[in-house]
Scaffold this motif. Structure first.
Motif, short mmCIF file in Angstrom:
data_model
loop_
_atom_site.label_atom_id
_atom_site.label_comp_id
_atom_site.label_asym_id
_atom_site.label_seq_id
_atom_site.Cartn_x
_atom_site.Cartn_y
_atom_site.Cartn_z
N VAL A 152 5.65 -1.02 7.91
CA VAL A 152 5.29 0.28 7.35
C VAL A 152 6.54 1.15 7.33
N ILE A 153 6.84 1.69 6.15
CA ILE A 153 8.02 2.54 6.03
C ILE A 153 7.63 3.92 5.51
N GLU A 154 8.49 4.88 5.74
CA GLU A 154 8.28 6.21 5.16
C GLU A 154 8.75 6.19 3.71
N ALA A 155 8.06 6.96 2.87
CA ALA A 155 8.50 7.07 1.48
C ALA A 155 9.84 7.81 1.47
N GLY A 156 10.86 7.16 0.97
CA GLY A 156 12.17 7.80 0.88
C GLY A 156 12.89 7.22 -0.31
N PRO A 157 14.16 7.45 -0.43
CA PRO A 157 14.91 6.97 -1.59
C PRO A 157 14.86 5.44 -1.74
N ALA A 159 0.85 -1.20 0.00
CA ALA A 159 0.00 0.00 0.00
C ALA A 159 0.87 1.24 0.00
N ILE A 160 0.52 2.18 -0.87
CA ILE A 160 1.20 3.47 -0.87
C ILE A 160 0.13 4.52 -0.57
N THR A 161 0.29 5.23 0.53
CA THR A 161 -0.71 6.22 0.92
C THR A 161 -0.05 7.34 1.70
N LYS A 162 -0.64 8.53 1.61
CA LYS A 162 -0.05 9.62 2.37
C LYS A 162 -0.59 9.67 3.80
N ASP A 163 -1.64 8.86 4.07
CA ASP A 163 -2.29 8.90 5.38
C ASP A 163 -1.75 7.80 6.30
N GLU A 198 -2.68 6.89 9.03
CA GLU A 198 -3.75 6.22 9.77
C GLU A 198 -4.62 5.34 8.86
N ALA A 199 -4.31 5.29 7.57
CA ALA A 199 -5.18 4.57 6.63
C ALA A 199 -5.32 3.10 7.02
N PRO A 200 -6.55 2.58 7.05
CA PRO A 200 -6.76 1.18 7.44
C PRO A 200 -6.00 0.19 6.56
N ILE A 201 -5.71 0.58 5.33
CA ILE A 201 -5.06 -0.37 4.42
C ILE A 201 -3.67 -0.75 4.93
N LEU A 202 -3.05 0.14 5.73
CA LEU A 202 -1.70 -0.17 6.23
C LEU A 202 -1.74 -1.36 7.19
N LYS A 203 -2.90 -1.58 7.83
CA LYS A 203 -3.01 -2.73 8.75
C LYS A 203 -3.09 -4.05 7.99
N MET A 204 -3.51 -3.97 6.72
CA MET A 204 -3.63 -5.19 5.91
C MET A 204 -2.37 -5.46 5.10
N ASP A 243 1.40 -6.05 3.69
CA ASP A 243 2.68 -6.67 4.06
C ASP A 243 3.76 -5.60 4.05
N LEU A 244 3.60 -4.67 3.12
CA LEU A 244 4.52 -3.54 3.06
C LEU A 244 3.72 -2.27 2.82
N GLY A 245 3.79 -1.36 3.77
CA GLY A 245 3.08 -0.08 3.64
C GLY A 245 4.09 1.03 3.45
N VAL A 246 3.83 1.91 2.50
CA VAL A 246 4.72 3.05 2.27
C VAL A 246 3.90 4.31 2.50
N VAL A 247 4.32 5.11 3.49
CA VAL A 247 3.60 6.34 3.78
C VAL A 247 4.33 7.50 3.13
N GLY A 248 3.66 8.16 2.19
CA GLY A 248 4.29 9.29 1.53
C GLY A 248 3.62 9.63 0.23
N ASP A 249 4.33 10.35 -0.61
CA ASP A 249 3.76 10.90 -1.84
C ASP A 249 3.81 9.88 -2.98
N LEU A 250 2.64 9.38 -3.35
CA LEU A 250 2.63 8.34 -4.39
C LEU A 250 3.10 8.87 -5.74
N PHE A 251 3.00 10.19 -5.94
CA PHE A 251 3.46 10.75 -7.22
C PHE A 251 4.98 10.70 -7.35
#
Lengths: 317, 257
Positions: B236-241, A279-283, A285-291, A293-301
């Motif tokens: 869960v990771i932060e978006a980085g390089p 999952a790639i999301t800027k939030d 707290e997004a529920p998808i992060l709980k599901m 295997d790898l969650g990336v929090v940040g700017d999907l663009f």
């Protein structure tokens, strides 16, 4: 035990073979109802997967868009051969037919079922798949059960089915809708059902142009289908055919990548069976992060183009 | 032209729904609203009668608090409403609900068009409108992305299909189920909200609808509730390089690249 076999412009829908797997497990004589284009061509595959009898007709009237003729014809067959259960897929067509049959027979309609442990008990996931309920089915037979897609694996067992001739029944004073035109862009690339990878976008993509980032990523990975959340479809960014969730498709790919999707219950039920979830999301707290295997929090663009580049580098595409 | 629009009160769509000890969705005391999916078809129906003349009647079945959903529909511009409330209907299945709504619509006199959402936001069954159509012996167009009435006599609609779309013409009376594409719902004006308070809301009893006990007996009962197996959370990771490389590693592990 009967199953409703959906027929599409590409032939027999795979849902019919999934339903036959369940019907075999429950035992008894298995009938398949195949109304529509080239129905008789589907008989061999239905027999191969366990149907011993196929009520097949490619009479045009059974395809009329209000589903009234199909429902009345099916009810006549039900009255003659008394099945205990009719299993349906969750397609538009199947919902329309089952709904009309219910009005005529007084049978129960169980929608969104994921299993049928006995012929009088269905299992469904509710509240976005967080809760499983068992529902006892009563009322006049047959129970009409609409199964969620991909609840069972198709398996061939060998066998041939006998074809039963269907007499088409038109209700008294019948008026139908007429089709003025039809657009069927056809499939481009692998389908949501079959692709090894599904990349799906939601509100966070910001508009239809956001989906181009997903298309580029899909092209780089290969054997990848594009999906969408209800929010993206409701906004008109992509067609309904791409929707994944309670309303829409259920997918179980090797890898599911969600971009800009919060993971509301509506969506979760359609993708939580995926082997691996990214999952790639800027939030945060997004529920998808709980599901995931790898969650990336940040700017999907930033993340999506970088990922496309990285995949191209590794695959040499 | 007379249009009946089906609406449903649903628990607050953004809220956390809970099941009671009887395994039914807790509705009493819960925040709720007019099902957002119903507003699109209602808006389109209002546009049609504003253009061609006629009336929109809201038809709903639900608990006492469903009055709030009905009032919102009236505030948007419907002329009147019918709301059926009875403790015996709690937990009704789609067949019972369709029978109640069919009886309520028959009582309205001649109706040219019945409009419903494709499915409700809380139940997602998606078969109720078509069951209702068969009880009323009406033709139907489901999954409409747009619809119009031509000369007060014919429904023309574009509908989604599994792989594309089709344009249909259907003589009235008919039933149509609408997706969110048919119109952008208006926000009720203050004047509309005030006017809604004096619009007629008919509250017929089941007896007045001519329904007997056998017809309102549900064919489904929930006998067990369990929690679906929850997947263990991942990393869960932060978006980085390194984010792109980490995702690509996972794709390699999965043997899809």
């Amino acid at each position: 035990m009967w199953i409703w076999a959906d027929l599409t412009s590409d032939g027999l829908a795979s849902s019919a073979l999934e339903l036959l797997t369940k019907a075999r497990e429950l035992g008894g004589e298995i009938g398949a109802v195949a109304f529509g284009p080239r129905a008789t061509d589907a008989v061999a595959a239905l027999g191969e997967h366990g149907a011993i009898r196929v009520y097949a007709s490619d009479d045009d009237r059974l395809e009329e868009p209000t589903s009234r003729v199909a429902a009345h014809t099916l009810v006549a067959l039900i009255a003659r051969d008394s099945p205990d259960v009719v299993l349906f897929p969750s397609s538009y067509r199947a919902r329309d037919v089952a709904g009309r049959v219910q009005a005529l027979t007084g049978s129960t309609v169980m929608a969104n079922a994921v299993d049928l442990p006995t012929i009088d008990r269905a299992r469904a996931e509710i509240l976005g798949g967080t809760t499983v309920v068992d529902v006892d089915l009563a009322g006049p037979r047959p129970h009409l059960v609409l199964m969620r897609p991909r609840s069972f694996e198709p398996a061939a067992v060998g066998g041939t089915a006998e074809v039963v001739i269907v007499d088409v029944v038109e209700p008294a004073g019948f008026v139908s809708a007429s089709v003025l035109s039809r657009t069927d862009p056809g499939a481009t690339g692998p389908s949501l059902d079959d692709a090894k990878v599904v990349v799906a976008g939601g509100r966070g993509l910001g508009g239809p142009e956001g989906f181009r980032l997903l298309e580029e990523l899909a092209g780089a990975i290969g054997d990848t289908a594009i999906g969408a959340s209800r929010a993206a479809v409701d906004a008109g960014w992509v067609p309904y055919a791409l929707q994944i969730g309670q309303t829409g498709a259920t997918v179980k790919p090797e890898v599911y990548l969600a971009a800009g999707i919060s993971g509301a219950l509506q969506h979760a039920v359609g993708m939580k069976g995926s082997r691996r979830i990214v999952a790639i999301t800027k939030d945060p707290e997004a529920p998808i992060l709980k599901m995931a295997d790898l969650g990336v929090v940040g700017d999907l663009f930033q993340v999506l183009p970088a990922l496309t580049e990285e995949v191209r580098r590794r695959t040499g595409r | 032209m007379n249009v009946a629009v089906l609406v449903k009160w649903v628990p607050e769509p953004q809220g956390t729904p809970t099941l009671g000890t009887d395994h039914l969705l807790v509705r009493e005391g819960a925040d709720g609203a007019l099902d957002p999916g119903d507003e699109y078809g209602l808006e389109r129906a209002l546009q049609l009668v504003e253009r061609d003349g006629g009336e929109v009647t809201i038809v709903s079945m639900g608990p006492e608090i469903a009055v709030a959903a009905v009032q919102r529909g009236l505030a948007m511009g419907a002329a009147r409403a019918v709301l059926i409330t009875d403790p015996a209907l709690r937990g009704s299945d789609t067949l019972v609900t369709a029978r109640v709504l069919a009886a309520a619509i028959r009582r309205l006199g001649p109706i040219d068009l019945v409009v419903a959402a494709v499915e409700s936001t809380d139940g997602y069954t998606g078969t109720l409108p078509i069951t209702l159509a068969e009880l009323l012996e009406l033709p139907s167009v489901t999954f409409a992305t747009s619809f119009d009435v031509i000369d007060g006599a014919e429904l023309q609609a574009e509908r989604q299909t599994a792989s594309g779309s089709e344009a249909l013409a259907c003589p009235l009376p008919a039933l149509v189920t609408s997706t969110t594409g048919v119109a952008a719902p208006r926000y009720p004006s203050l004047k509309g909200v005030m006017a809604a308070k004096s619009k007629p809301v008919d509250r017929p009893s089941l007896t007045e609808l001519g329904l007997v006990a056998d017809e309102i007996r549900s064919t489904q009962s929930v006998t067990g509730v369990g929690t679906a197996p929850e997947k263990a959370g991942g990393r869960v990771i932060e978006a980085g390089p390194d984010a792109a490389a980490e995702i690509a590693d996972l794709l390699e592990e999965a043997r899809v690249i």
